[in-house]
Design a protein around this motif. Structure first.
Motif, mmCIF file in Angstrom:
data_model
loop_
_atom_site.group_PDB
_atom_site.id
_atom_site.type_symbol
_atom_site.label_atom_id
_atom_site.label_comp_id
_atom_site.label_asym_id
_atom_site.label_seq_id
_atom_site.Cartn_x
_atom_site.Cartn_y
_atom_site.Cartn_z
ATOM 1 N N LEU A 40 0.906 -1.280 -0.106
ATOM 2 C CA LEU A 40 -0.072 0.006 -0.133
ATOM 3 C C LEU A 40 0.923 1.276 0.108
ATOM 4 N N GLU A 41 0.464 2.170 -0.901
ATOM 5 C CA GLU A 41 1.355 3.362 -0.955
ATOM 6 C C GLU A 41 0.250 4.539 -0.448
ATOM 7 N N LEU A 106 3.646 -4.278 2.997
ATOM 8 C CA LEU A 106 4.427 -2.792 3.160
ATOM 9 C C LEU A 106 3.409 -1.727 3.079
ATOM 10 N N ILE A 107 3.688 -0.901 3.711
ATOM 11 C CA ILE A 107 3.070 0.422 3.787
ATOM 12 C C ILE A 107 3.994 1.473 3.603
ATOM 13 N N VAL A 108 3.800 1.984 2.490
ATOM 14 C CA VAL A 108 5.226 3.077 2.230
ATOM 15 C C VAL A 108 4.558 4.482 2.005
ATOM 16 N N SER A 151 7.276 2.017 6.000
ATOM 17 C CA SER A 151 8.467 2.561 5.485
ATOM 18 C C SER A 151 8.175 3.927 5.117
ATOM 19 N N VAL A 152 8.753 5.091 5.637
ATOM 20 C CA VAL A 152 8.507 6.576 5.441
ATOM 21 C C VAL A 152 9.790 7.129 5.348
ATOM 22 N N ILE A 153 9.819 8.309 4.534
ATOM 23 C CA ILE A 153 10.984 9.242 4.449
ATOM 24 C C ILE A 153 10.675 10.635 5.046
ATOM 25 N N ILE A 154 11.178 11.108 6.182
ATOM 26 C CA ILE A 154 10.874 12.294 6.735
ATOM 27 C C ILE A 154 12.158 13.363 7.125
#
Length: 231
Positions: A40-41, A106-108, A151-154
Protein backbone atom coordinates in the motif's frame (compact mmCIF):
# COMPACT_ATOMS: atom_id res chain seq x y z
CA UNK A 1 5.21 19.87 -17.96
CA UNK A 2 8.10 17.72 -19.15
CA UNK A 3 7.93 14.02 -18.29
CA UNK A 4 10.66 12.29 -16.28
CA UNK A 5 12.13 9.25 -18.02
CA UNK A 6 13.50 6.30 -16.10
CA UNK A 7 15.01 3.18 -17.65
CA UNK A 8 11.87 1.01 -17.41
CA UNK A 9 9.06 3.56 -17.08
CA UNK A 10 8.19 7.19 -17.66
CA UNK A 11 6.56 9.62 -15.25
CA UNK A 12 4.17 12.16 -16.70
CA UNK A 13 4.12 15.23 -14.47
CA UNK A 14 1.80 18.14 -13.76
CA UNK A 15 2.12 21.51 -12.08
CA UNK A 16 -0.87 20.48 -9.93
CA UNK A 17 0.84 17.39 -8.48
CA UNK A 18 4.06 17.08 -6.50
CA UNK A 19 6.81 16.33 -8.99
CA UNK A 20 9.49 13.65 -9.09
CA UNK A 21 12.01 14.42 -6.36
CA UNK A 22 14.98 12.91 -4.61
CA UNK A 23 12.98 11.91 -1.52
CA UNK A 24 10.65 9.74 -3.59
CA UNK A 25 13.51 8.21 -5.55
CA UNK A 26 15.36 7.31 -2.35
CA UNK A 27 12.32 5.70 -0.76
CA UNK A 28 11.51 3.82 -3.94
CA UNK A 29 15.08 2.50 -4.12
CA UNK A 30 15.63 1.77 -0.42
CA UNK A 31 12.31 0.60 1.05
CA UNK A 32 12.36 -3.06 2.06
CA UNK A 33 10.20 -4.57 -0.69
CA UNK A 34 11.80 -7.99 -1.15
CA UNK A 35 9.43 -10.15 0.92
CA UNK A 36 6.26 -8.15 0.27
CA UNK A 37 3.33 -9.53 -1.71
CA UNK A 38 0.76 -6.85 -0.90
CA UNK A 39 1.85 -3.19 -0.88
CA UNK A 40 0.00 0.00 0.00
CA UNK A 41 1.33 3.44 -0.91
CA UNK A 42 -0.23 6.34 0.99
CA UNK A 43 -0.19 9.53 -1.08
CA UNK A 44 0.91 8.39 -4.52
CA UNK A 45 1.46 11.76 -6.20
CA UNK A 46 2.74 10.72 -9.64
CA UNK A 47 3.01 7.01 -8.74
CA UNK A 48 6.82 7.14 -8.75
CA UNK A 49 7.46 5.15 -5.55
CA UNK A 50 5.08 2.31 -6.43
CA UNK A 51 6.57 2.06 -9.92
CA UNK A 52 10.09 1.84 -8.53
CA UNK A 53 9.02 -0.80 -6.03
CA UNK A 54 7.19 -2.75 -8.72
CA UNK A 55 10.40 -2.82 -10.75
CA UNK A 56 12.30 -4.14 -7.72
CA UNK A 57 9.76 -6.83 -6.81
CA UNK A 58 8.20 -8.56 -9.80
CA UNK A 59 5.66 -10.48 -7.73
CA UNK A 60 4.13 -7.84 -5.47
CA UNK A 61 0.74 -6.23 -6.05
CA UNK A 62 0.24 -2.55 -5.32
CA UNK A 63 -2.58 -0.30 -4.22
CA UNK A 64 -1.96 3.44 -4.26
CA UNK A 65 -4.28 5.94 -2.63
CA UNK A 66 -4.39 9.71 -2.75
CA UNK A 67 -6.90 12.36 -1.69
CA UNK A 68 -6.04 14.61 -4.64
CA UNK A 69 -8.15 13.94 -7.77
CA UNK A 70 -5.43 15.24 -10.07
CA UNK A 71 -2.81 13.03 -8.43
CA UNK A 72 -5.05 9.99 -8.82
CA UNK A 73 -5.57 10.71 -12.51
CA UNK A 74 -1.84 11.20 -13.05
CA UNK A 75 -0.92 8.04 -11.15
CA UNK A 76 -3.46 6.07 -13.16
CA UNK A 77 -1.91 7.33 -16.40
CA UNK A 78 1.62 6.45 -15.28
CA UNK A 79 0.56 3.04 -13.99
CA UNK A 80 -1.29 2.18 -17.21
CA UNK A 81 1.67 3.20 -19.36
CA UNK A 82 4.11 0.99 -17.44
CA UNK A 83 5.30 -2.58 -17.87
CA UNK A 84 3.91 -3.34 -14.41
CA UNK A 85 0.34 -2.15 -14.99
CA UNK A 86 -1.33 -5.48 -14.21
CA UNK A 87 0.01 -5.34 -10.64
CA UNK A 88 -0.73 -1.66 -10.01
CA UNK A 89 -4.02 -0.14 -8.89
CA UNK A 90 -4.84 3.27 -7.50
CA UNK A 91 -7.95 4.90 -6.07
CA UNK A 92 -9.19 8.26 -4.82
CA UNK A 93 -9.26 7.75 -1.07
CA UNK A 94 -8.76 9.59 2.20
CA UNK A 95 -6.41 7.39 4.22
CA UNK A 96 -8.11 8.41 7.46
CA UNK A 97 -11.38 6.79 6.32
CA UNK A 98 -9.85 3.97 4.27
CA UNK A 99 -11.57 0.66 5.07
CA UNK A 100 -10.33 -2.75 4.02
CA UNK A 101 -10.11 -6.29 5.34
CA UNK A 102 -6.69 -6.66 3.72
CA UNK A 103 -3.42 -6.54 5.58
CA UNK A 104 -0.33 -5.18 3.86
CA UNK A 105 3.22 -6.52 3.90
CA UNK A 106 4.55 -3.05 3.15
CA UNK A 107 2.98 0.35 3.73
CA UNK A 108 5.10 3.08 2.22
CA UNK A 109 4.71 6.85 2.27
CA UNK A 110 6.52 10.07 1.53
CA UNK A 111 4.11 12.00 3.76
CA UNK A 112 3.35 15.71 4.04
CA UNK A 113 5.46 17.10 6.85
CA UNK A 114 5.13 20.90 7.02
CA UNK A 115 2.63 22.33 9.48
CA UNK A 116 -0.16 24.31 7.82
CA UNK A 117 1.24 27.61 6.52
CA UNK A 118 0.62 30.40 4.03
CA UNK A 119 2.43 28.74 1.12
CA UNK A 120 0.22 27.86 -1.84
CA UNK A 121 2.70 25.39 -3.37
CA UNK A 122 1.69 21.69 -3.30
CA UNK A 123 -0.50 22.25 -0.24
CA UNK A 124 -1.88 18.70 0.14
CA UNK A 125 1.44 17.03 -0.67
CA UNK A 126 3.57 19.22 1.59
CA UNK A 127 1.40 20.37 4.49
CA UNK A 128 -0.21 18.25 7.22
CA UNK A 129 -3.70 19.55 6.46
CA UNK A 130 -5.36 16.33 5.30
CA UNK A 131 -3.01 13.83 6.96
CA UNK A 132 -0.76 14.34 9.97
CA UNK A 133 1.83 11.99 11.42
CA UNK A 134 -0.44 10.64 14.15
CA UNK A 135 -3.16 9.74 11.64
CA UNK A 136 -0.66 8.11 9.29
CA UNK A 137 0.99 6.06 12.04
CA UNK A 138 -2.18 5.03 13.83
CA UNK A 139 -3.91 3.83 10.68
CA UNK A 140 -0.81 2.07 9.33
CA UNK A 141 -0.37 0.10 12.55
CA UNK A 142 -3.84 -1.38 12.04
CA UNK A 143 -3.29 -2.30 8.39
CA UNK A 144 0.10 -4.03 8.65
CA UNK A 145 0.36 -7.78 8.31
CA UNK A 146 1.99 -9.65 11.20
CA UNK A 147 5.42 -9.43 9.57
CA UNK A 148 4.71 -6.24 7.63
CA UNK A 149 6.90 -3.13 7.33
CA UNK A 150 5.89 0.53 7.53
CA UNK A 151 8.43 2.63 5.61
CA UNK A 152 8.61 6.45 5.40
CA UNK A 153 11.00 9.25 4.50
CA UNK A 154 10.80 12.34 6.71
CA UNK A 155 12.95 15.36 7.69
CA UNK A 156 15.63 14.63 10.29
CA UNK A 157 14.24 17.28 12.65
CA UNK A 158 10.99 15.39 13.25
CA UNK A 159 12.57 11.94 13.51
CA UNK A 160 12.52 11.53 17.29
CA UNK A 161 8.92 12.71 17.47
CA UNK A 162 7.86 10.30 14.71
CA UNK A 163 9.68 7.35 16.31
CA UNK A 164 8.12 8.00 19.72
CA UNK A 165 4.65 8.33 18.24
CA UNK A 166 5.12 5.08 16.34
CA UNK A 167 6.15 3.31 19.54
CA UNK A 168 2.98 4.55 21.23
CA UNK A 169 1.09 2.77 18.43
CA UNK A 170 3.03 -0.49 18.87
CA UNK A 171 5.25 0.12 15.87
CA UNK A 172 8.91 -0.51 16.59
CA UNK A 173 11.82 1.01 14.70
CA UNK A 174 13.79 -1.75 12.93
CA UNK A 175 15.77 0.21 10.35
CA UNK A 176 17.07 3.77 10.15
CA UNK A 177 18.91 5.35 7.23
CA UNK A 178 20.49 8.76 7.83
CA UNK A 179 20.37 10.72 4.57
CA UNK A 180 23.00 13.41 4.00
CA UNK A 181 22.35 15.87 1.19
CA UNK A 182 26.05 16.36 0.68
CA UNK A 183 29.14 14.74 2.17
CA UNK A 184 30.21 16.14 5.57
CA UNK A 185 26.94 18.05 5.98
CA UNK A 186 24.17 17.60 8.54
CA UNK A 187 21.61 14.83 8.21
CA UNK A 188 18.81 16.04 5.93
CA UNK A 189 16.30 13.18 5.83
CA UNK A 190 15.59 9.88 7.55
CA UNK A 191 14.21 6.70 6.05
CA UNK A 192 12.54 4.88 8.92
CA UNK A 193 11.11 1.37 8.86
CA UNK A 194 8.86 -0.03 11.56
CA UNK A 195 7.22 -3.36 12.30
CA UNK A 196 4.94 -4.85 14.94
CA UNK A 197 7.93 -6.72 16.35
CA UNK A 198 10.67 -5.13 18.44
CA UNK A 199 13.93 -6.13 16.72
CA UNK A 200 17.54 -5.04 16.81
CA UNK A 201 17.85 -1.69 15.04
CA UNK A 202 19.85 -1.62 11.80
CA UNK A 203 21.25 1.86 11.16
CA UNK A 204 23.22 3.14 8.18
CA UNK A 205 24.26 6.36 6.44
CA UNK A 206 23.59 7.46 2.88
CA UNK A 207 25.14 10.41 1.03
CA UNK A 208 23.41 11.89 -2.01
CA UNK A 209 26.15 14.21 -3.31
CA UNK A 210 29.91 14.12 -2.77
CA UNK A 211 30.14 17.76 -3.87
CA UNK A 212 27.58 20.30 -5.16
CA UNK A 213 25.70 18.87 -8.18
CA UNK A 214 27.97 15.81 -8.19
CA UNK A 215 26.23 12.61 -7.16
CA UNK A 216 28.04 10.27 -4.82
CA UNK A 217 29.10 6.80 -5.94
CA UNK A 218 26.64 5.49 -3.36
CA UNK A 219 23.72 7.29 -5.00
CA UNK A 220 24.77 6.31 -8.53
CA UNK A 221 25.06 2.66 -7.51
CA UNK A 222 21.67 2.71 -5.78
CA UNK A 223 19.84 4.23 -8.74
CA UNK A 224 21.71 2.64 -11.64
CA UNK A 225 18.72 0.44 -12.56
CA UNK A 226 16.42 3.48 -12.61
CA UNK A 227 18.15 6.66 -13.76
CA UNK A 228 19.14 6.99 -17.38
CA UNK A 229 22.40 8.77 -16.58
CA UNK A 230 25.58 7.02 -15.38
CA UNK A 231 28.82 8.03 -13.78
Amino acid sequence: MKSFKFKQFEIQQSSDVFRVGTDGVLLGALANIHLADNVLEVGTGTGLISLMLAQRNLNANFLGIDINNKAVDLTKLNFENSLFKLRLKNILQDFKTFKTEEKFDLIVSNPPYFEENSSCKDILARQTIELNFHQLISKSSKLLSESGIFSVIIPFEVGDYFIEMAKENQLFLNRKINIYGIENSKIKRLILEFSLTDKTLIESDFIIEKSPRKYSDQYLELTKEFHVFGK
